[in-house]
Structures are given as C-alpha cells and as structure tokens.
Design an enzyme around this catalytic site. Structure first.
Site, mmCIF file in Angstrom:
data_model
loop_
_atom_site.group_PDB
_atom_site.id
_atom_site.type_symbol
_atom_site.label_atom_id
_atom_site.label_comp_id
_atom_site.label_asym_id
_atom_site.label_seq_id
_atom_site.Cartn_x
_atom_site.Cartn_y
_atom_site.Cartn_z
ATOM 1 N N TYR A 218 33.469 89.126 74.225
ATOM 2 C CA TYR A 218 34.540 89.211 73.225
ATOM 3 C C TYR A 218 34.993 87.813 72.815
ATOM 4 O O TYR A 218 35.132 87.516 71.618
ATOM 5 C CB TYR A 218 35.717 89.995 73.782
ATOM 6 C CG TYR A 218 36.937 90.017 72.885
ATOM 7 C CD1 TYR A 218 36.948 90.789 71.715
ATOM 8 C CD2 TYR A 218 38.079 89.278 73.200
ATOM 9 C CE1 TYR A 218 38.059 90.811 70.889
ATOM 10 C CE2 TYR A 218 39.192 89.302 72.377
ATOM 11 C CZ TYR A 218 39.179 90.069 71.219
ATOM 12 O OH TYR A 218 40.285 90.081 70.406
ATOM 13 N N LYS A 222 34.937 86.054 69.008
ATOM 14 C CA LYS A 222 36.127 85.551 68.334
ATOM 15 C C LYS A 222 36.076 84.040 68.120
ATOM 16 O O LYS A 222 36.639 83.522 67.146
ATOM 17 C CB LYS A 222 37.374 85.943 69.136
ATOM 18 C CG LYS A 222 37.754 87.413 68.957
ATOM 19 C CD LYS A 222 38.052 87.701 67.495
ATOM 20 C CE LYS A 222 38.637 89.068 67.260
ATOM 21 N NZ LYS A 222 39.016 89.295 65.861
#
Length: 351
Positions: A218, A222
């Site tokens: 994740y 990002k």
C-alpha cells in the site's frame, strides 16, 4: 480541523491524545524529516467556507460514493461545480447523488461507472467523457484500496493496490488529458498517504511478486501516486500542457478504507477503532484535497495535508515529502515503466 484546543470535553488530555495518535501513526509510518521546499503554505484554518465559487467548472472525482471522495463531490457541487462521480457501484452512485441533493437540491452531479483495476474500463470512461464533456477543469484521483490481507491481481495481471491506487489513475489522467487541456486553468489532484514514509519504490518488482506485505505494498502504491503528481507537474511545465498537478493526503480519517482493506479485526483495524474519536472525519480529511483543487493560492508541485503530530490530523499545511519522492530521475523511470506496463502513452515532453 482537529487541534489540541478542540479535543472534546471529557476526552483524553492533549498529552494522551498526542500519545495515542503517535502510537497509531507508527502503524502507518511516522513522518520523517526532510529538507523544506520553498512553498507558500496555505492558511491553516482554510475550510470549505473559504472555497471560491466553482460555478461553470467541471470536476471528476474517483471514488466519490463514500469517504473523502463523497465529501469532495458534495463540497464542489455546493460551490456550483458540475461534478462527475466515477466509481464501481452504480447503486452506491445513485445513493451518493441522492445524499448530495438532499443538502444541495440544485446540485449538478452525475455518476459514471469505472473500475480502476480494469484498464479497459478506465479507457471506456475516458472515451465517454471525451464525447460528452466540453472540457474538464479538475480531476481528483481519490479512489483507493488499502492493505488487503492476500495479494490479488487485476484483470490486467497487476497487483490490486498498484492497479487501483496508482496505475488506474495514471491511465485515467492520460485519457482525460485532452479534456483537461481545454480548460483555462486545469488541475489534477492525486491522493497520497502518510503511509509513504514507511514505503519505497522497487522498480524491479512493482507488482510485489517477490514478497507481498500488505501495508508495504500500500505504501509503495501511494508513494507512486505522490511521485506521479510531481512528475506530471514537471512534464506539464516542459510540454506546455497548462496543467497544475498537486498532491494531498487526508491524515488518518474515519472512512471505509480500513474495514474494506485489512479489516476491523486486524492490528490496524483495532488501533483505528480505539482512536477514531481523535482522528479526522471524512469532511476534515477532504480539506487538503479541496484546497488543492480550488484555492487560487494552491501551487502545482506541492503536497498538502494536515500538520499535527505525525500529520495524522491538525491544521492544513504543506505536507512532509520523503526524499525519494523528490528524486526526478526515479520518478521519470517509474513513469516510463508505468507507460510500458499499462500500454499508455502521454505526449512527449516537447509537445
């Protein structure tokens, strides 16, 4: 915004509040100090009441059926903009429009179906909007998934977080570039996360095939979003595209992201649940995005977010940028690899 001065009566003391948020922040990655960049900080108390009229402007918000995306769409519609909500679920889209129109009866808001993890769906959306919209004044790349326990792959064979959070938005921006360039002042706002401070970009394994660690993957997705926002600004300047590209993060906000990702029974979920009274609401989390998308003083190439402890909550400001995100050579390589992976080409820098 949440500050020590407005902690509800009877809740934790400021020192306890700082400690709890810091503990939660360690799960996502503490903000690391980097060299400051010469930028004009936004007013720390900026709110939707300060938003200039957006009448006559057209925005697209991905993931606008819930969370910060919904708050973005609602605020923009309230300010007079025409808003396109792009998300996967038409039923949730209809419900979101109904909720917005309860508060803004004359809202100009529509739903368009898109699955960011399916690049053919993204391209179809680009074609539909290209045929129906006169231009696009603002694109908010908001939709995301976070840390599913098991590694999944998209229909295009990409790791799901990479596909949904980053690659889908990369392709969508490319597809909508002609519409954006028809605007007199187009902006692209791409959402990042404080999780980037525990992330890295592995150009040899962007799909996490060697090892899948949910939060690390994740964080990489990002971080890629932030690097994309900065590289888009550089390429816009070099190519004369006229687009302002900026990034934003919400801190940690009370949305569906945790429940739909690692789950409320996970370590992240338990920390999130026990501290949610001290976190951002979705409306608070949307402030940095709305400032970037609408404020006359917002600057291309800048990263906005809350500035409290670990940037989890607090007054609006310029967010901390890890050194790798400022590495133009790595960002250019990531861009080129993403074009190869997705089969999508932006114009060259000279056009």
């Amino acid at each position: 915004m949440i500050t020590e001065r407005n902690v509800p009566s009877g809740s934790a003391t400021p020192s306890t509040w700082r400690g709890r948020l810091a503990a939660f922040g360690l799960l996502l990655g503490s903000v690391m100090a980097t060299d400051a960049i010469a930028q004009t900080p936004p007013p720390p108390t900026w709110s939707t009441a300060d938003m200039p009229s957006q009448k006559g402007r057209i925005f697209l918000v991905t993931g606008g059926t819930s969370g910060m995306g919904f708050e973005d769409a609602k605020a923009l519609a309230s300010s007079g903009a025409r808003v396109v909500i792009a998300a996967r679920n038409p039923q949730r889209g209809r419900e979101a429009i109904d909720r917005i129109k309860q508060d803004v009866p004359d809202a100009q808001v529509q739903f368009e179906a898109v699955d960011l993890a399916d690049l053919s769906s993204v391209r179809d959306l680009g074609k539909r909007l290209g045929a129906t919209l006169p231009r696009l004044d603002g694109l908010i790349n908001n939709a995301a998934i976070m840390a599913p326990p098991e590694r999944g792959t998209s229909v295009d064979g990409l790791e799901m977080q990479f596909a949904t959070n980053y690659a889908g938005h990369f392709v969508l921006t490319a597809e909508l570039l002609p519409l954006l360039r028809k605007s007199d002042a187009p902006r692209v706002v791409t959402l990042s996360s404080i999780a980037i401070h525990r992330g890295s970009i592995n150009l040899d394994d962007l799909q996490s095939t060697g090892a899948y660690v949910p939060m690390a993957t994740y964080a990489q997705s990002k971080l890629a979003c932030l690097m994309f926002a900065f590289e888009l600004q550089r390429r816009s300047e070099a190519g004369g595209w006229g687009i302002q590209s900026m990034a934003a993060h919400p801190g940690v906000a009370v949305t569906e992201l945790v429940a739909r990702g690692p789950g409320l029974d996970s370590e992240q979920g338990r920390q999130w649940s026990s501290n949610r009274a001290h976190l951002q609401t979705a409306a608070m989390g949307a402030i940095s995005t709305l400032y970037a998308a609408t404020a006359p003083t917002a600057q291309g190439g800048v990263y906005y977010g809350p500035t409290g402890p670990n940037e989890i909550a607090g007054p609006l400001g310029v967010a901390t940028v890890p050194a790798v995100a400022r590495d133009a050579a790595t960002a250019a390589r990531l861009w080129d690899l993403t074009e190869e992976i997705t089969g999508t080409r932006f114009p060259t820098r000279g056009r």
